[in-house]
Design an enzyme around this catalytic site. Structure first.
Site, PDB file in Angstrom:
ATOM      1  NE  ARG A  85      30.481  67.034  28.521  1.00  0.00           N
ATOM      2  CZ  ARG A  85      30.056  67.756  29.556  1.00  0.00           C
ATOM      3  NH1 ARG A  85      28.814  67.621  29.978  1.00  0.00           N
ATOM      4  NH2 ARG A  85      30.851  68.595  30.158  1.00  0.00           N
ATOM      5  CE  LYS A 187      30.937  72.234  28.491  1.00  0.00           C
ATOM      6  NZ  LYS A 187      29.658  72.895  28.733  1.00  0.00           N
ATOM      7  CD  GLU A 223      21.236  72.314  27.737  1.00  0.00           C
ATOM      8  OE1 GLU A 223      21.327  71.162  27.326  1.00  0.00           O
ATOM      9  OE2 GLU A 223      22.216  72.991  28.078  1.00  0.00           O
TER      10      GLU A 223
HETATM   11  C1  COI Z   1      30.506  74.257  32.729  1.00  0.00           C
HETATM   12  O1  COI Z   1      29.571  74.111  33.525  1.00  0.00           O
HETATM   13  O2  COI Z   1      31.654  73.921  33.023  1.00  0.00           O
HETATM   14  C2  COI Z   1      30.287  74.809  31.402  1.00  0.00           C
HETATM   15  O3  COI Z   1      31.062  74.523  30.544  1.00  0.00           O
HETATM   16  C3  COI Z   1      29.146  75.722  31.197  1.00  0.00           C
HETATM   17  C4  COI Z   1      29.500  77.134  30.874  1.00  0.00           C
HETATM   18  C5  COI Z   1      30.370  77.839  31.849  1.00  0.00           C
HETATM   19  C6  COI Z   1      29.878  77.337  29.483  1.00  0.00           C
END
Ligand code: COI
Length: 342
Positions: A85, A187, A223
């Site tokens: 990802r 992300k 989401e």
């Molecule tokens: C995760 O679930 O690791 C995320 O990156 C989500 C959030 C804490 C930004």
């Protein structure tokens, strides 16, 4: 320097930064490929005020966890998925594409050097936060000439205050999380800054998080800011399909696999309408940070909808237990999802 691991109260950790001994750091010029860096003490980094990340948000990140298992081993959960990802995220944000082998090697190194920060078996995990930033100065809008890759770590417990109690979520029509053909499916750090205002507003109103609607079709749900969303209706498990603006969650994929292969229930990655969510038998959200967290109440223009009398639904509970059981090696790793750290 890091906090002294001997002073950590493992029973009260939540999802806040506890500094560890070291972080992994590598640097790459725009035209180069990533090559190995190394461990450095955890600490601040110096940046030009004109750094690409500060001015134009050129940054991507990941979240992954290392666990102590019942077999007294230390394992990473599906780091290959995070590696894939982040390599897609770097490409989308015009950064040198992250090398998946280097990413996993770096993750293993940081875990090995910080094992005394991994909570005891059953008490949480070591959260790894890989981040890649454009660090060279840029004034006009263009990709930075130099990039920094860091993985830092923190012991963590539950993401939401109060542990895994069912969440109260608010559906917003005032804000969208991501646009069609935008960067919602990678992300990128900017996706999370966009979610802060709606999140703070919802928290002030007493909600735990926000459910975003699809920016191209507001009948459909998208989401939660920090997690993917699932509904169960008549024993069919549904989650919004990956149509360009939804993050392809590692836990989302794991839950779909567990439901299909172990629980033998029908799963659908499809359009999910807000009306379907409101009439679901169970609702839960998934993510590395939130794991599988039940939703107890959703508030939208259709009113307040309560699920399972404020308890965790049966299927939600089964999926959560299966996932945690695998991560802790209480169950056999039949999908080869664990990467032992030796
Ligand atoms: C995760 O679930 O690791 C995320 O990156 C989500 C959030 C804490 C930004």
């Amino acid at each position: 320097m890091g906090n002294d691991p001997k002073t950590i109260d493992w029973d009260s950790i939540g999802f806040n930064l506890i500094e560890t001994r070291s972080m992994y750091k590598a640097i790459c010029k725009k035209e180069d490929s990533w090559s190995s860096g190394g461990l450095v003490p955890f600490g601040n980094i110096a940046l030009s005020p004109a750094a690409g990340v500060l001015n134009y948000g050129q940054g991507v990140f990941e979240g992954m966890k290392a666990y102590r298992t019942v077999k007294n081993r230390i394992v990473l959960f599906r780091p290959d998925m995070n590696a894939k990802r982040i390599s897609i995220s770097t490409k989308r944000l015009c950064m040198p594409e992250m090398d998946e082998g280097l990413f996993i090697k770096a993750a293993k190194e940081i875990v090995k050097d910080n094992t005394d920060y991994i909570p005891p078996y059953g008490k949480g995990s070591l959260y790894l936060r890989p981040v890649i930033w454009g660090t060279a100065p840029v004034l006009g809008v263009k990709p930075s000439d130099e990039y920094t890759f860091i993985i830092y770590a923190s012991p963590v417990g539950p993401y939401f205050k109060g542990g895994v109690k069912p969440l109260s979520l608010k559906v917003t029509r005032d804000f969208h999380r991501a646009a069609p053909n935008g960067i919602g499916n990678v992300k990128a750090i900017g996706n999370y800054s966009a979610s802060l205002f709606p999140l703070i507003k919802a928290k002030k109103e007493g909600f735990d998080e926000v459910i975003y609607l699809n920016a191209g079709n507001e009948q459909l749900i998208e989401e939660v800011g920090s997690a993917n969303l699932f509904i169960l209706k008549d024993n069919v498990l549904k989650t919004p399909k990956l149509a360009g603006s939804i993050l392809p969650g590692v836990t989302r994929d794991s839950v779909l696999t567990l439901a299909r292969e172990i629980l033998k229930i029908e799963v659908q990655e499809t359009d999910v309408t807000l009306k379907e969510v409101c009439s679901a038998d169970e609702v839960f959200c998934t993510g590395t940070a939130v794991v599988v967290t039940p939703v107890g109440k959703i508030t939208s223009e259709y009113g307040e909808h309560n699920f399972n009398d404020g308890e965790m639904g049966k299927v939600t509970h089964k999926l959560r237990s299966l996932l945690i059981g695998l991560q802790r090696e209480e169950k056999e790793d039949i999908f080869n999802w664990l990467y032992p750290i030796d």
